[in-house]
Design a protein around this motif. Structure first.
Motif, short mmCIF file in Angstrom:
data_model
loop_
_atom_site.label_atom_id
_atom_site.label_comp_id
_atom_site.label_asym_id
_atom_site.label_seq_id
_atom_site.Cartn_x
_atom_site.Cartn_y
_atom_site.Cartn_z
N VAL A 343 0.84 -1.19 0.00
CA VAL A 343 0.00 0.00 0.00
C VAL A 343 0.88 1.24 0.00
N GLU A 344 0.59 2.13 -0.90
CA GLU A 344 1.37 3.35 -1.06
C GLU A 344 2.84 3.06 -1.36
N THR A 345 3.07 1.89 -1.94
CA THR A 345 4.42 1.44 -2.33
C THR A 345 5.45 1.65 -1.21
N SER A 346 5.04 1.35 0.00
CA SER A 346 5.97 1.47 1.13
C SER A 346 6.98 0.33 1.10
N THR A 526 -8.40 2.32 2.45
CA THR A 526 -7.53 1.61 3.37
C THR A 526 -8.35 1.09 4.55
#
Length: 547
Positions: A343-346, A526
């Motif tokens: 998620v959110e390219t973390s 989310t």
């Protein structure tokens, strides 16, 4: 094109006297996950054998049909106008919500034709799910493209110019219902219970509305066969006279708080939640938004997203494939047939498995897929959590599905609760209760239900590890929205992709004391941001365990 051309709804009076017949509204939008079930979306897998373009067209047709995009689905056929009318009338005539359509391996026939078998799960409003199999024929066109070769039999093998279906309902009066303490429950006082109360087992061996889907001769109207029946006798022994109210396991205080939390926190989105007792599986509250219509909480079919990592972690911990302190790197991206991301390219480099869990790292979990056999995740879900077995809740329910993956891409998706893994808030509340207690208890909304499940307790070491990981998710991870609540709350968030270009569904599963809760908010983006506040408000409103 008349509604009766392909399917009709007809009501008949039951053989026993009833006092009233209530009409049932056609409800749209129910089971989420049609795109994944059809093999599309972010977890599409590569094709081998038949032309990949043919398979892509078949999956796109199933995805459009499942999502209710009937003009799009019809446009993928050789007869768009006819196809759109048939699909529309078939759905409306049988009170079908959003189906789940699962494609199987394609076969190549003679010439430029391909056949793609599929399984259809059709949710019939207020009754249950009609499941059958059919095949999509595809034919290569002169320009090299592929089209679904339209025929009535692809909708259902027995649908034809001579035969059609109709839905016959046999409505019964909803019994008087009380909560666990004898407080009267009604749809007026508790709107979310409106679709539930009519389904309650009345103690006389029946469960709410009954009906059947029948195959009918178009010319004579003669019933040729019954395809599916709903509301069969349950065989539950009567423990009270039939003229007394039915006492449920619901708790009016929890139900009121659940409805208020969902009404204020869902912000108009489709959403649902379930709260149940950990020690015996008794359902305390069940709420839906909107409050009328389809009971998403127990009959919805959703990809559970990262809340499913509770089960995946259990499978890995059970065989010692990983320990919480082990380093399992969490990069931004990982390619397994397609590119997966967090998620959110973390990213969390050199993260421990505990950190991967608390931050819900998809890539780390996917990297561990080789530690589990192809059948193992489904086996653990069934053996320890009862998922996929037949549950007798006291109302119709969908009890989950964890099919073996077709390939490595689908296996990667299943590790993070995507692909063809399906659940609902009832299932995820039960999964949470099992994880933190070690023992599966069949969920129930009435007492005395049959129990045909067979499960094995989780080892205490695994339970201790899961509880610590869920607690850390609240104190240091993605479920911080619950961190100010007393009582040692533990949780797992989830973000479930539905289809490319559509907002994600938000999930949160939590436990406190003797209560487990799960909530999904469709298009909530989310879990922590959408389902999190709903669960927080519920737990804050009822700070003590039920008696």
């Amino acid at each position: 094109m008349p509604k009766s051309a392909y399917a009709t709804t007809r009501r008949r009076k039951p053989r026993t006297m009833v006092l009233a017949v209530t009409s049932v509204a056609v409800v749209s939008a129910v089971a989420v996950g049609g795109t994944y079930a059809a093999g599309l979306g972010p977890f599409a897998r590569g094709a081998a054998g038949p032309d990949p373009a043919a398979l892509a067209q078949a999956r796109a047709f199933l995805a459009d049909w499942a999502a209710g995009r009937l003009p799009n689905a019809a446009g993928r056929t050789t007869r768009p106008a006819t196809a759109q009318g048939v699909l529309r009338n078939f759905t409306a005539g049988l009170d079908i919500g959003k189906p789940t359509l699962t494609a199987a391996a394609p076969t190549e026939a003679e010439g430029d034709t391909v056949s793609v078998p599929f399984t259809a799960k059709m949710p019939i409003t207020d009754l249950g799910t009609w499941t059958y199999t059919s095949k999509l024929p595809l034919r290569k066109q002169g320009d090299g493209s592929w089209k679904v070769d339209w025929t009535l039999s692809l909708v259902h093998p027995r649908l034809s110019g001579a035969k059609k279906f109709h839905l016959e309902r046999e409505d019964t009066d909803a019994p008087e219902v009380t909560d666990r303490k004898g407080v009267a429950l009604s749809g007026d006082t508790f709107p979310s219970l409106s679709p539930v109360l009519a389904q309650i087992d009345d103690g006389r061996g029946g469960t709410g509305p009954r009906g059947a889907i029948q195959l009918v001769d178009r010319a004579t109207g003669k019933v040729e066969r019954t395809e599916a029946t709903f509301g069969k006798k349950t065989g539950r022994p009567s423990d009270q006279p039939s003229d007394r109210p039915v006492r449920t396991t619901l708790d009016a205080t929890w139900q009121a708080a659940a409805e208020k939390a969902l009404a204020s926190g869902a912000h108009g989105k489709n959403a649902s939640l379930v709260a149940l007792r950990i020690d015996n599986g008794e359902i305390l509250a069940m709420a839906n938004s909107p409050s009328s219509g389809f009971n998403r909480a127990v009959s919805g079919t959703y990809a559970p997203g990262s809340t499913w990592k509770i089960v995946t972690s259990s499978a890995l911990l059970l065989k010692g494939a990983v320990a919480p302190a082990d380093i399992v790197d969490c990069p931004k991206y990982l390619t397994v047939g397609k590119e997966f991301h967090n998620v959110e390219t973390s990213e969390h480099r050199n993260a421990t498995f505990l950190k991967d869990f608390t931050e819900s790292c998809n890539t780390a979990f996917i990297s561990l897929r080789g530690k589990l056999g192809d059948q193992e995740l489904g086996a653990v879900a069934s053996m320890y959590f009862g998922v996929g077995q037949e549950w007798h809740v006291g109302i119709p329910s969908y009890d989950g599905s964890v099919p073996a993956p077709h390939d490595e891409t689908e296996k990667a998706a299943s590790m993070i609760g995507q692909g063809r893994v399906q659940a609902n808030p009832l299932i995820m509340a039960s999964v949470t209760a099992t994880a933190v207690s070690g023992t599966f208890h069949q969920p129930s909304i009435t007492r005395g239900n049959r129990n045909t499940t067979t499960t094995t307790p989780l080892p205490q070491k695994v339970v201790t590890q899961l509880r610590a990981m869920m607690r850390a998710t609240v104190t240091d991870g993605t479920a911080r929205v619950l961190s100010d609540l007393p009582g040692g709350v533990g949780a797992k968030t989830g973000t479930a992709e539905v289809a490319e270009g559509e907002p994600n569904n938000g999930w949160l599963a939590a436990h406190r004391g003797n209560v487990a809760v799960a909530c999904v908010v469709e298009q909530g983006v989310t879990g922590g941001g959408s389902a999190g506040p709903v669960v927080r408000n519920l737990l804050a409103a009822v700070p003590t365990d039920p008696s």
